[in-house]
Write an enzyme that holds these catalytic residues in place. Structure first.
Site, PDB file in Angstrom:
ATOM      1  N   ASN A  53      51.094  41.567  53.274  1.00 56.00           N
ATOM      2  CA  ASN A  53      51.671  41.473  51.787  1.00 56.00           C
ATOM      3  C   ASN A  53      51.123  42.693  51.067  1.00 56.00           C
ATOM      4  O   ASN A  53      51.822  43.485  50.205  1.00 56.00           O
ATOM      5  CB  ASN A  53      51.306  40.178  51.227  1.00 56.00           C
ATOM      6  CG  ASN A  53      52.000  39.909  49.959  1.00 56.00           C
ATOM      7  OD1 ASN A  53      53.221  39.841  49.721  1.00 56.00           O
ATOM      8  ND2 ASN A  53      51.191  39.979  48.843  1.00 56.00           N
ATOM      9  N   TYR A  95      40.655  41.693  51.172  1.00 58.73           N
ATOM     10  CA  TYR A  95      41.513  41.979  50.098  1.00 58.73           C
ATOM     11  C   TYR A  95      41.153  43.283  49.653  1.00 58.73           C
ATOM     12  O   TYR A  95      41.932  44.344  49.288  1.00 58.73           O
ATOM     13  CB  TYR A  95      40.918  40.824  48.822  1.00 58.73           C
ATOM     14  CG  TYR A  95      41.294  41.395  47.689  1.00 58.73           C
ATOM     15  CD1 TYR A  95      42.761  41.356  47.364  1.00 58.73           C
ATOM     16  CD2 TYR A  95      40.372  41.781  46.619  1.00 58.73           C
ATOM     17  CE1 TYR A  95      43.045  41.922  46.024  1.00 58.73           C
ATOM     18  CE2 TYR A  95      40.610  42.180  45.350  1.00 58.73           C
ATOM     19  CZ  TYR A  95      42.001  42.281  44.983  1.00 58.73           C
ATOM     20  OH  TYR A  95      42.381  42.762  43.833  1.00 58.73           O
ATOM     21  N   THR A 127      41.003  47.830  42.321  1.00 54.81           N
ATOM     22  CA  THR A 127      39.956  46.578  42.249  1.00 54.81           C
ATOM     23  C   THR A 127      38.524  47.137  42.468  1.00 54.81           C
ATOM     24  O   THR A 127      38.556  48.034  43.253  1.00 54.81           O
ATOM     25  CB  THR A 127      40.182  45.654  43.058  1.00 54.81           C
ATOM     26  OG1 THR A 127      39.034  44.533  43.016  1.00 54.81           O
ATOM     27  CG2 THR A 127      40.474  45.985  44.606  1.00 54.81           C
ATOM     28  N   ILE A 158      48.083  39.606  35.174  1.00 56.27           N
ATOM     29  CA  ILE A 158      48.129  41.112  34.346  1.00 56.27           C
ATOM     30  C   ILE A 158      49.460  41.712  34.367  1.00 56.27           C
ATOM     31  O   ILE A 158      49.730  42.448  33.382  1.00 56.27           O
ATOM     32  CB  ILE A 158      46.977  41.864  35.177  1.00 56.27           C
ATOM     33  CG1 ILE A 158      45.727  41.109  35.479  1.00 56.27           C
ATOM     34  CG2 ILE A 158      46.848  43.169  34.560  1.00 56.27           C
ATOM     35  CD1 ILE A 158      44.832  41.867  36.522  1.00 56.27           C
ATOM     36  N   GLY A 161      29.764  37.173  50.252  1.00 54.63           N
ATOM     37  CA  GLY A 161      30.251  38.068  49.585  1.00 54.63           C
ATOM     38  C   GLY A 161      30.169  38.677  48.200  1.00 54.63           C
ATOM     39  O   GLY A 161      30.890  39.702  47.822  1.00 54.63           O
TER      40      GLY A 161
HETATM   41  N1  UFG Z   1      31.430  31.866  39.714  1.00 57.72           N
HETATM   42  C1  UFG Z   1      30.621  30.769  40.026  1.00 57.72           C
HETATM   43  N2  UFG Z   1      31.189  29.631  40.386  1.00 57.72           N
HETATM   44  C2  UFG Z   1      32.524  29.330  40.326  1.00 57.72           C
HETATM   45  C3  UFG Z   1      33.211  30.491  40.394  1.00 57.72           C
HETATM   46  C4  UFG Z   1      32.669  31.694  40.110  1.00 57.72           C
HETATM   47  O1  UFG Z   1      29.433  30.730  39.936  1.00 57.72           O
HETATM   48  O2  UFG Z   1      33.185  28.337  40.452  1.00 57.72           O
HETATM   49  C5  UFG Z   1      30.532  33.211  39.876  1.00 57.72           C
HETATM   50  C6  UFG Z   1      30.772  34.022  41.058  1.00 57.72           C
HETATM   51  O3  UFG Z   1      29.991  33.869  41.688  1.00 57.72           O
HETATM   52  C7  UFG Z   1      30.679  35.627  40.231  1.00 57.72           C
HETATM   53  C8  UFG Z   1      31.327  35.266  39.053  1.00 57.72           C
HETATM   54  O4  UFG Z   1      31.032  33.802  38.672  1.00 57.72           O
HETATM   55  O5  UFG Z   1      29.369  35.811  39.993  1.00 57.72           O
HETATM   56  C9  UFG Z   1      32.764  35.815  38.767  1.00 57.72           C
HETATM   57  O6  UFG Z   1      33.369  35.124  39.620  1.00 57.72           O
HETATM   58  P1  UFG Z   1      34.994  35.175  39.985  1.00 57.72           P
HETATM   59  O7  UFG Z   1      35.460  34.455  41.112  1.00 57.72           O
HETATM   60  O8  UFG Z   1      35.783  34.662  38.659  1.00 57.72           O
HETATM   61  O9  UFG Z   1      35.315  36.613  40.136  1.00 57.72           O
HETATM   62  P2  UFG Z   1      34.721  37.855  41.209  1.00 57.72           P
HETATM   63  O10 UFG Z   1      33.646  38.678  40.506  1.00 57.72           O
HETATM   64  O11 UFG Z   1      34.374  37.067  42.406  1.00 57.72           O
HETATM   65  O12 UFG Z   1      35.916  38.718  41.332  1.00 57.72           O
HETATM   66  C10 UFG Z   1      36.525  39.584  40.645  1.00 57.72           C
HETATM   67  C11 UFG Z   1      38.058  39.396  40.666  1.00 57.72           C
HETATM   68  C12 UFG Z   1      38.504  39.954  42.242  1.00 57.72           C
HETATM   69  C13 UFG Z   1      37.765  41.396  42.774  1.00 57.72           C
HETATM   70  C14 UFG Z   1      36.458  41.191  42.564  1.00 57.72           C
HETATM   71  C15 UFG Z   1      35.693  42.391  42.850  1.00 57.72           C
HETATM   72  O13 UFG Z   1      38.721  38.389  40.275  1.00 57.72           O
HETATM   73  O14 UFG Z   1      39.636  40.177  42.247  1.00 57.72           O
HETATM   74  O15 UFG Z   1      35.798  40.847  41.229  1.00 57.72           O
HETATM   75  O16 UFG Z   1      34.704  42.117  43.894  1.00 57.72           O
HETATM   76  F1  UFG Z   1      38.045  41.436  43.989  1.00 57.72           F
END
Ligand code: UFG
Length: 323
Positions: free
Chosen positions: A90, A139, A115, A13, A281
């Site tokens: 960090n 985080y 976030t 970003i 989580g």
């Molecule tokens: N997911 C899968 N399989 C994968 C990866 C992700 O099913 O291999 C799902 C996750 O369970 C989630 C969605 O796809 O439901 C999005 O997952 P991401 O890991 O892409 O993103 P997150 O929602 O977990 O995380 C984002 C930001 C973080 C932030 C968070 C806030 O990337 O930096 O939202 O909760 F902290």
């Protein structure tokens, strides 16, 4: 034109926001320790490789700076649960060093990368900025802590800080050669591409959530719209505007399966998947109420339709594979 220090400007970003700021004519200097960022993301003459804890380097870079846009941080929720000290050191330690140096240099404007993770598992969606701050990972906690410090510095130092609480950043700026390239990659859209290309199934983390198809709902925001939010936040501060926290999302949720289908349409490939257990989580649903950003700063998402997001991300992905 104002001189802006961007921390973490070699990251995903940060590099795209730097690109936008340069295009607008801002005089930008970038500090990045390249621990997660990529050197080629920043014009060489703008990049200074150093850590935020290197107070001498930061002090030098702050000379003549009008405002700071602060991205430099670790961002992986899962990693933060395994290495919490590293995240606090960090993300919080780095921010405190920067803020001390800013006080000494009398730089009083800051745009801060926050976030949706500060909300933890939300009580209801869409989430307004007034919702309870209750992070569920180191985080999220590290970002919430810095937001609280900014509140104190607003009061006692006259520092004006805008915290932008991102929802799911995605998409790319393919013409600029900039996009998402984390190592290891944990984010959904790049992993869907990987599955489409390699035929190795992606794991879907849970299909028994209380949503339309049982998979989690997220608010996917194009990185170009996010970068634009930083520009308007900066302009707000440069115009004498006050501190505040703003959600950056579209207000519309999509399930994991909906994103998977969009990736299939854009790539023209089938995405093999298998249903795995829930990831620890993961809240069921995270959707922004971004009306504050729209009303106060006049920001609107323009590129965040899922087909546009996946098209740009795919263009970036394929250009990287070729080069
Ligand atoms: N997911 C899968 N399989 C994968 C990866 C992700 O099913 O291999 C799902 C996750 O369970 C989630 C969605 O796809 O439901 C999005 O997952 P991401 O890991 O892409 O993103 P997150 O929602 O977990 O995380 C984002 C930001 C973080 C932030 C968070 C806030 O990337 O930096 O939202 O909760 F902290």
């Amino acid at each position: 034109m104002p001189r802006i220090l961007v921390t973490g400007g070699a990251g995903y970003i940060g590099s795209i926001t730097t690109h936008y700021l340069l295009r607008r004519g801002y005089d930008v200097v970038v500090i990045d320790d390249l621990s997660r960022g990529h050197r080629e993301n920043v014009p060489a003459e703008r990049l200074h490789v150093a850590r935020l804890q290197d107070t001498g380097a930061v002090a030098e870079l702050l000379a003549g700076v009008d405002a700071v846009v602060h991205f430099a941080a670790f961002i992986a929720v899962g990693e933060s649960t395994r290495e919490p000290e590293m995240y606090f050191s960090n993300n919080v330690g780095g921010s405190l060093s920067l803020l001390e140096a800013m006080a000494r240099a009398d730089v009083r404007r800051l745009v801060f990368s926050s976030t949706a993770a500060v909300y933890g598992d939300p009580v209801s969606v869409p989430i307004p900025e007034t919702a309870r701050i209750a992070p569920v990972s180191p985080y999220g906690e590290s970002k919430a802590m810095v937001e609280r410090v900014l509140g104190e510095l607003d009061r006692y130092r006259g520092l004006r800080g805008v915290a932008l609480r991102y929802f799911n950043a995605c998409g790319a700026e393919p013409e600029a050669g900039l996009g998402e390239a984390h190592d290891p990659e944990t984010h959904l859209i790049p992993l869907l591409f990987r599955a489409a290309v390699t035929g190795e199934p992606i794991q879907i983390f849970g299909d028994n959530y209380p949503t339309s198809d049982g998979t989690c709902t997220r608010d996917y925001i194009h990185v170009g719209d996010l970068a634009e939010a930083h520009v308007v936040a900066l302009e707000h501060l440069m115009g004498g505007g006050g501190s505040g926290a703003f959600n950056v999302g579209t207000g519309k949720g999509l399930t994991v399966m909906e994103v998977l289908r969009a990736v299939e349409e854009v790539t023209g490939k089938r995405v093999p998947y298998r249903i795995a257990g829930r990831r620890e989580g993961d809240p069921t649903e995270l959707v922004a109420d971004s009306s504050k950003l729209r009303k106060t700063l006049g920001w609107e998402p323009r590129r965040s339709k899922i087909h546009e997001i996946t098209r740009d991300a795919w263009a970036y992905h394929t250009s990287k594979v070729k080069s």
